[in-house]
Write an enzyme that holds these catalytic residues in place. Structure first.
Site, short mmCIF file in Angstrom:
data_model
loop_
_atom_site.label_atom_id
_atom_site.label_comp_id
_atom_site.label_asym_id
_atom_site.label_seq_id
_atom_site.Cartn_x
_atom_site.Cartn_y
_atom_site.Cartn_z
N LEU A 26 22.48 56.48 87.18
CA LEU A 26 23.75 57.05 87.66
C LEU A 26 24.35 57.95 86.60
O LEU A 26 24.37 57.61 85.40
CB LEU A 26 24.73 55.93 88.00
N GLY A 67 22.43 47.51 83.61
CA GLY A 67 23.31 48.66 83.42
C GLY A 67 23.45 49.44 84.72
O GLY A 67 23.70 48.89 85.79
N ASP A 68 23.28 50.76 84.65
CA ASP A 68 23.37 51.61 85.85
C ASP A 68 21.99 52.12 86.27
O ASP A 68 21.87 53.18 86.85
CB ASP A 68 24.32 52.78 85.58
N GLU A 69 20.95 51.33 85.99
CA GLU A 69 19.59 51.73 86.33
C GLU A 69 19.07 50.92 87.51
O GLU A 69 19.11 49.69 87.49
CB GLU A 69 18.68 51.56 85.12
#
Length: 482
Positions: free
Chosen positions: A356, A397-399
């Site tokens: 993201l 995280g944002d993965e």
């Protein structure tokens, strides 16, 4: 009168004994419940600690991929990459490159000037850990250790080997701020009514030194869990801060039973003197028996609850606690199964690595609770976009990862289908997010790895897709293919 006194004493001792037995059962039940709660808390803390570490350490993969594909390093390229990795990492103190074991590049330079140019073999306290990582050809997480520039940090070192011969090139190192990591995960010597301790400095597990909390906690009946770190493990110990089964309830219960025993004994004494009350005393004893049976039934029901909690723990081992999506461990297993099926059926598989954009800005400006809401919304949007047979997972995280199976034997059709779906995903994720009173735009960079019947290591497939994602990010968010 002697018989009356003997019978009265028997009644008092019997009821008191039943009370002691009930207190023991109640205490055991309370300890089981408390133990189950501690197991749940430890499982959540361990998962959060591993996830936070992995999310931070995984940032280095793009840099490693860059180094291994270049014969020379240009400062004008390396320094911006180090800066980018530093800004993406939540807890990163600094990131450095040491070609030939000499620290040549470091970011940020401010505050780390003394470290620039250091030659690792000359640093006696660090060289054994560095030498071991080189010898084993594996990344290792050292520490926590006192940093020369102040504070306590974890040092993540990755030995880099180049070419088909695997010639040693040097090290990539990342220093992680321990206090920031602990604060993010919620780890402290006393937290949530628990005493915590961490053992295994330098990833040495149960044989290592305790670096958080009281070392004696490992010699008690504390719940012990293993935290996986690169190249080793930590041991996490936890127990209630006030001990198991703590509370004044049991004392009052014991006093209550003894008082009941005394009262019944006095009643029996009166029954012997007044036969008319004999039936009344018998009825009271029958009622106590029914109460004991009901208590036993209740005990059988905390056991059922414990089984339910154990099932939840097994779920947390393979699913992300926030989004309920498969985690990295479960995804790698599914990827391996997809490889086998692809080889049997001669059908293409596509692995999409999603990252993201603008997520760190949202977290920094509005806090992690808002960031968590966005991540859950992203998970829902991804699941609603792909097929039921496809896999959507969160690495941390944002993965995120999307795996498409059964794309057929023709590479062009498989690629076209994956490309169309990637565009759909970017469009869906690019729509505005409404997070309470906050409206946020967040795009996604996507790297795609397409394969047919490969026997590559699943981790390598994931790394390839990750590298393509970084290329996509450098192209302002477009999809990149490998």
């Amino acid at each position: 009168m002697i018989l009356a006194r003997v019978l009265t004493l028997i009644v008092i001792l019997s009821v008191g004994g039943v009370g002691e037995y009930m207190v023991r059962l109640e205490r055991q039940n309370a300890e089981r419940e408390q133990h189950s709660q501690v197991i749940s808390e430890v499982g959540q803390l361990r998962a959060a600690l591993e996830s936070e570490l992995n999310a931070t350490l995984f940032l280095t993969q793009g840099m490693i991929a860059y180094v291994t594909t270049r014969s020379t390093l240009e400062p004008e390229v390396i320094e911006p990459m180090l800066k980018t990795l530093y800004e993406y990492g939540r807890h990163v103190r600094n990131i450095g490159l040491a070609p030939g074991n000499r620290l040549t590049y470091i970011y940020p330079l401010a505050g780390n000037e003394k470290a620039l140019g250091l030659y690792y073999p000359d640093i006696k306290e660090q060289w054994p850990a560095v030498e071991r990582a080189i010898r084993e050809r594996k990344p290792r997480l050292a520490g926590p250790t006192q940093l020369k520039q102040g504070g306590v940090g974890l040092i993540y070192r990755i030995p880099v080997f180049l070419g088909a011969q695997g010639d040693y090139w040097g090290l990539l190192s990342m220093v992680i701020d321990v206090e920031s990591l602990y604060a993010r995960v919620g780890v402290a010597p006393n937290v949530r009514g628990l005493e915590l301790a961490l053992r295994g400095r330098d990833g040495t597990g149960s044989e290592g030194e305790t670096f958080l909390g009281d070392d004696s906690l490992f010699d008690t009946d504390a719940v012990i869990a293993e935290v996986i770190t690169p190249g080793g493990t930590w041991k996490l110990a936890a127990r209630p801060a006030h001990g198991r089964g703590h509370g004044s309830y049991f004392g009052w219960l014991r006093v209550g039973f003894w008082l009941v025993g005394i009262l019944l004994g006095g009643a029996l004494h009166q029954v012997l003197l007044f036969a008319v009350r004999r039936e009344q005393l018998s009825e009271q004893l029958r009622e106590r028996t029914i109460e004991l049976e009901q208590s036993h039934a209740m005990l059988i029901a905390e056991v059922d609850e414990r089984k339910r909690l154990e099932e939840e723990l097994r779920h947390f081992a393979f699913y992300d606690a926030l989004t309920r999506l498969p985690n990295r461990r479960l995804f790698l297993d599914r990827l391996h199964q997809a490889q086998l099926a692809s080889a049997r059926q001669r059908s293409h598989v596509a692995v999409m690595f999603l990252d993201l954009n603008n997520f760190k800005e949202l977290n920094d400006n509005h806090g992690h609770d808002i960031g968590d809401q966005l991540l859950m919304d992203v998970a829902r949007r991804l699941q609603s976009t792909v097929r039921e047979s496809d896999t959507v997972a969160r690495l941390g995280g944002d993965e995120f990862i999307v795996m498409l199976e059964g794309l057929g034997p023709e590479a062009e059709k498989a690629r076209n289908y994956a490309a169309a779906l990637a565009d759909d995903i970017r469009n869906v994720l690019g729509q505005e997010y409404v997070l309470g009173d906050i409206r946020h735009q967040c795009s996604a960079s996507i790297g795609v790895k397409l394969f047919l019947g490969t026997n590559e290591d699943p981790d390598q497939i994931l790394k390839d897709a990750d590298m393509e994602m970084y290329r996509a990010k450098q192209r302002s968010g477009r999809v990149a293919w490998g």
